[in-house]
Scaffold this motif. Structure first.
Motif, PDB file in Angstrom:
ATOM      1  N   ALA A  45     -10.450 -12.759   0.121  1.00  0.00           N
ATOM      2  CA  ALA A  45      -8.959 -13.049  -1.117  1.00  0.00           C
ATOM      3  C   ALA A  45      -8.069 -12.796  -1.979  1.00  0.00           C
ATOM      4  N   THR A  46      -8.997 -11.452  -2.680  1.00  0.00           N
ATOM      5  CA  THR A  46      -7.872 -10.600  -3.540  1.00  0.00           C
ATOM      6  C   THR A  46      -6.522  -9.786  -2.730  1.00  0.00           C
ATOM      7  N   SER A  47      -6.555  -9.771  -1.503  1.00  0.00           N
ATOM      8  CA  SER A  47      -5.813  -8.454  -0.879  1.00  0.00           C
ATOM      9  C   SER A  47      -4.387  -9.925  -0.894  1.00  0.00           C
ATOM     10  N   VAL A  48      -4.005 -11.027  -0.489  1.00  0.00           N
ATOM     11  CA  VAL A  48      -3.111 -11.796  -1.138  1.00  0.00           C
ATOM     12  C   VAL A  48      -2.374 -11.030  -2.264  1.00  0.00           C
ATOM     13  N   PHE A  49      -2.148 -10.503  -3.281  1.00  0.00           N
ATOM     14  CA  PHE A  49      -1.712  -9.671  -4.455  1.00  0.00           C
ATOM     15  C   PHE A  49      -0.971  -8.556  -3.232  1.00  0.00           C
ATOM     16  N   SER A  50      -1.565  -7.235  -2.950  1.00  0.00           N
ATOM     17  CA  SER A  50      -0.724  -6.554  -1.691  1.00  0.00           C
ATOM     18  C   SER A  50       0.086  -6.986  -1.005  1.00  0.00           C
ATOM     19  N   THR A  51      -0.574  -8.493   0.193  1.00  0.00           N
ATOM     20  CA  THR A  51      -0.025  -8.460   0.975  1.00  0.00           C
ATOM     21  C   THR A  51       1.412  -9.885   1.238  1.00  0.00           C
ATOM     22  N   PHE A  52       1.307  -9.876  -0.407  1.00  0.00           N
ATOM     23  CA  PHE A  52       2.518 -11.158   0.135  1.00  0.00           C
ATOM     24  C   PHE A  52       3.611  -9.640  -1.185  1.00  0.00           C
ATOM     25  N   SER A  53       3.346  -9.167  -1.577  1.00  0.00           N
ATOM     26  CA  SER A  53       4.325  -8.029  -2.214  1.00  0.00           C
ATOM     27  C   SER A  53       4.911  -7.266  -1.233  1.00  0.00           C
ATOM     28  N   ILE A  54       3.646  -6.630  -0.523  1.00  0.00           N
ATOM     29  CA  ILE A  54       4.658  -6.089   0.455  1.00  0.00           C
ATOM     30  C   ILE A  54       5.579  -6.778   2.444  1.00  0.00           C
ATOM     31  N   VAL A  55       5.103  -7.621   2.261  1.00  0.00           N
ATOM     32  CA  VAL A  55       6.029  -8.980   3.371  1.00  0.00           C
ATOM     33  C   VAL A  55       7.260  -9.124   3.040  1.00  0.00           C
ATOM     34  N   ASN A  56       7.372  -9.191   1.804  1.00  0.00           N
ATOM     35  CA  ASN A  56       8.710  -9.351   1.062  1.00  0.00           C
ATOM     36  C   ASN A  56       9.526  -8.190   0.465  1.00  0.00           C
ATOM     37  N   VAL A  57       8.777  -7.631  -0.146  1.00  0.00           N
ATOM     38  CA  VAL A  57      10.017  -5.914  -0.540  1.00  0.00           C
ATOM     39  C   VAL A  57      10.725  -5.586   1.201  1.00  0.00           C
ATOM     40  N   VAL A  58       9.485  -5.611   2.272  1.00  0.00           N
ATOM     41  CA  VAL A  58       9.518  -4.778   3.542  1.00  0.00           C
ATOM     42  C   VAL A  58      11.132  -5.274   4.342  1.00  0.00           C
TER      43      VAL A  58
END
Length: 217
Positions: A45-58
């Motif tokens: 569940a904590t991977s959302v902190f990485s995923t949200f940032s990566i998706v939006n920055v890319v």
């Protein structure tokens, strides 16, 4: 469990670096990354902190650089963010107030700027220290063994943001830690509560390594 969160966070960083190294990000591959990242939330569940940032920055990088397929990538990111918001609203209605009360020290107070600063100087610092490795056999978090690494973490972030080739990754790291603060202020995720922060280990280690590289290159 942290044993799953560690590799999940590290793999997401590798995926982000791979996408940022390419001149073009294929819309279908980006959509596949977003879907797999969403599925990964069921295991970490904590991977959302990485995923949200990566998706939006890319997505924003592709849009501002006017890359091929940027519109499709931006739409995918928009759908991801919408689903993320809907998931938050659904989970918020099922929140256990008794459990929230047990972790109240980890939620950022929004009463005044001074209370926010006090919180960041204690719980925010603990977040980073907990995600750094101890240098002797000790408890999970021990500032006596890791505090000396904090300047390296700061230098690493400066190094990423200062170089054009790594700036996007710097924004991803900022978004990673910024997501913590937003979640804490919204009483979704507590900061500085030892075990809740250790999964951020790969990010802090990468920053410390970048800081060492800056000093020794």
């Amino acid at each position: 469990p942290s044993s799953v969160a560690f590799p999940a966070t590290a793999l997401l960083l590798f995926a982000a670096a791979s996408m940022l190294d390419r001149r073009e990000v294929h819309p279908r591959k980006f959509a596949g990354f977003s879907v797999l990242s969403a599925v990964g939330l069921f295991f970490s569940a904590t991977s959302v902190f990485s995923t949200f940032s990566i998706v939006n920055v890319v997505a924003l990088r592709a849009w501002f650089a006017r890359r091929r397929g940027a519109a499709s990538i931006l739409v995918t990111a928009g759908v991801f963010n919408l689903l993320f918001l809907l998931a938050y609203l659904a989970l918020r209605n099922r929140a256990n107030e008794r459990v929230i009360a047990d972790f109240r020290s980890g939620f950022m107070p929004l009463r005044s700027p001074s209370s926010i600063w006090t919180y960041l100087s204690t719980q925010g610092r603990r977040l980073i220290e907990t995600s750094l490795p101890s240098w002797k056999e000790t408890q999970i978090w021990n500032p006596e063994t890791v505090s000396w690494m904090l300047p390296l973490v700061g230098l690493g972030l400066v190094s990423l943001l200062a170089r054009r080739s790594t700036r996007a990754m710097g924004w991803i790291v900022l978004g990673f830690y910024g997501s913590f603060l937003v979640a804490s202020g919204m009483r979704v995720y507590p900061l500085g509560i030892n075990r809740t922060d250790i999964f951020a280990f790969p990010v802090a280690i990468c920053l410390a390594a970048a800081g060492v590289q800056l000093l020794t290159e």
